[in-house]
Write a protein that holds these residues in place. Structure first.
Motif, PDB file in Angstrom:
ATOM      1  N   ILE A   1     -10.116   2.620  -6.540  1.00  0.00           N
ATOM      2  CA  ILE A   1      -9.297   2.364  -7.722  1.00  0.00           C
ATOM      3  C   ILE A   1     -10.162   1.734  -8.809  1.00  0.00           C
TER       4      ILE A   1
ATOM      5  N   LEU B   1       1.375   2.941  -3.458  1.00  0.00           N
ATOM      6  CA  LEU B   1       0.262   3.467  -4.242  1.00  0.00           C
ATOM      7  C   LEU B   1       0.372   4.957  -4.498  1.00  0.00           C
TER       8      LEU B   1
ATOM      9  N   THR C   1     -10.097  -6.124  -4.307  1.00  0.00           N
ATOM     10  CA  THR C   1     -10.453  -5.064  -3.369  1.00  0.00           C
ATOM     11  C   THR C   1     -10.297  -3.621  -3.859  1.00  0.00           C
ATOM     12  N   PRO C   2     -10.338  -3.306  -5.155  1.00  0.00           N
ATOM     13  CA  PRO C   2     -10.164  -1.907  -5.565  1.00  0.00           C
ATOM     14  C   PRO C   2     -11.248  -0.982  -5.031  1.00  0.00           C
TER      15      PRO C   2
ATOM     16  N   LYS D   1     -12.373  -0.763  -2.157  1.00  0.00           N
ATOM     17  CA  LYS D   1     -11.995  -0.265  -0.826  1.00  0.00           C
ATOM     18  C   LYS D   1     -11.053   0.925  -0.913  1.00  0.00           C
ATOM     19  N   LEU D   2     -10.439   1.123  -2.093  1.00  0.00           N
ATOM     20  CA  LEU D   2      -9.437   2.174  -2.264  1.00  0.00           C
ATOM     21  C   LEU D   2      -9.832   3.205  -3.314  1.00  0.00           C
TER      22      LEU D   2
ATOM     23  N   GLY E   1      -6.365  -8.679  -3.911  1.00  0.00           N
ATOM     24  CA  GLY E   1      -5.926  -7.550  -4.720  1.00  0.00           C
ATOM     25  C   GLY E   1      -5.002  -7.987  -5.842  1.00  0.00           C
TER      26      GLY E   1
ATOM     27  N   ILE F   1       0.819  -1.210   0.000  1.00  0.00           N
ATOM     28  CA  ILE F   1       0.000   0.000   0.000  1.00  0.00           C
ATOM     29  C   ILE F   1       0.852   1.258   0.000  1.00  0.00           C
TER      30      ILE F   1
END
Length: 255
Positions: A136, A69, A130-131, A133-134, A107, A66
């Motif tokens: 993305i 990123l 899991t994009p 959650k971010l 991910g 992370i």
């Protein structure tokens, strides 16, 4: 320990290990960059007949580190771009590939596993994309690959929610091909890839392209089949009740 990818080759099988246990084998930018040239090196080795991708310790891969990123996107070097390049290199590897999964496969780890031809998982492993959650946007190529494996409904479930699923659902939806009891994954992966290494590489190479939907080289593979002695060897070995000795190699097909 420095995050890294390690590899070994034994019995015709290359094993690539994602080694970053301090962060559940999360992929750093350097690791993403290192994967395509490593795969190219292994693809050029005529000894390699199959490839296993796995993680060090008790986790396959928890995604991208992370902390990477926030990296610059200049020069096409954004973390997501690096992940896609690595994923595509894995999907294009010319021999059969198997992801041996234990623990978390989340991910970017799920991207890599989906890019392999097959996935075996230890019971209790967890999978997630899991994009959401971010915030993305998941790459189009990665989304298409996930849909092809699981169908649109499960792909949407995973992408919309970012929730993790267990091995039972992963097996039912096609994300996983086999689930093994604790302690049996490595032995099963080794035994199965030994089988792959003993089978016809000509059959495998053509099947891999056809399964991916490629139709521009049908004549090429028909010519290779006629030129190769593998079919005659396979029949002779069957009649003589011995193991076949296939001699066709990807290099002879111009790959």
């Amino acid at each position: 320990m420095e995050p890294k990818l390690t590899h070994t080759v034994a019995g015709g099988v290359a094993t690539v290990v994602i080694d970053h246990p301090a962060k559940r084998n999360a992929m750093t930018a350097a690791m993403w960059r290192a994967l395509p040239p490593l795969l190219a090196e292994l693809a050029a080795d005529p000894v390699v007949r199959a490839l296993v991708l796995t993680g060090a310790g008790e986790t396959f891969c928890a995604g991208a580190d992370i902390t990477s990123l926030g990296g610059s996107a200049e020069g096409g070097d954004a973390p997501q771009r690096l992940a896609v390049l690595a994923e595509e290199a894995l999907a294009a590897f010319p021999r059969p590939t198997l992801a041996a999964v234990r623990g978390y496969c989340v991910g970017g780890g799920a991207q890599l596993a989906a890019a392999c031809d097959l996935r075996f998982a230890e019971e209790g492993s967890r999978f997630g994309v899991t994009p959401a959650k971010l915030g993305i946007v998941y790459p189009a190529s990665s989304t298409a690959r996930l849909v092809a494996l699981t169908g649109p409904a499960t792909a949407k479930y995973l992408l919309f929610s970012g929730e993790l699923i267990g091995t039972g659902r992963a097996l039912r939806c096609g994300l996983v091909d086999e689930v093994l009891p604790a302690g049996e994954l490595d032995a099963r992966a080794a035994a199965f890839t030994a089988v792959l290494a003993a089978r016809s590489p000509l059959t495998q190479a053509a099947a891999k392209e056809f399964a991916a939907g490629r139709t521009d080289r049908i004549t090429h593979w028909e010519d290779e089949a006629r030129r190769s002695q593998d079919a005659a060897e396979g029949v002779a070995a069957f009649l003589e009740r011995r193991a076949p000795r296939f001699t066709w190699t990807p290099a002879s097909a111009g790959e």
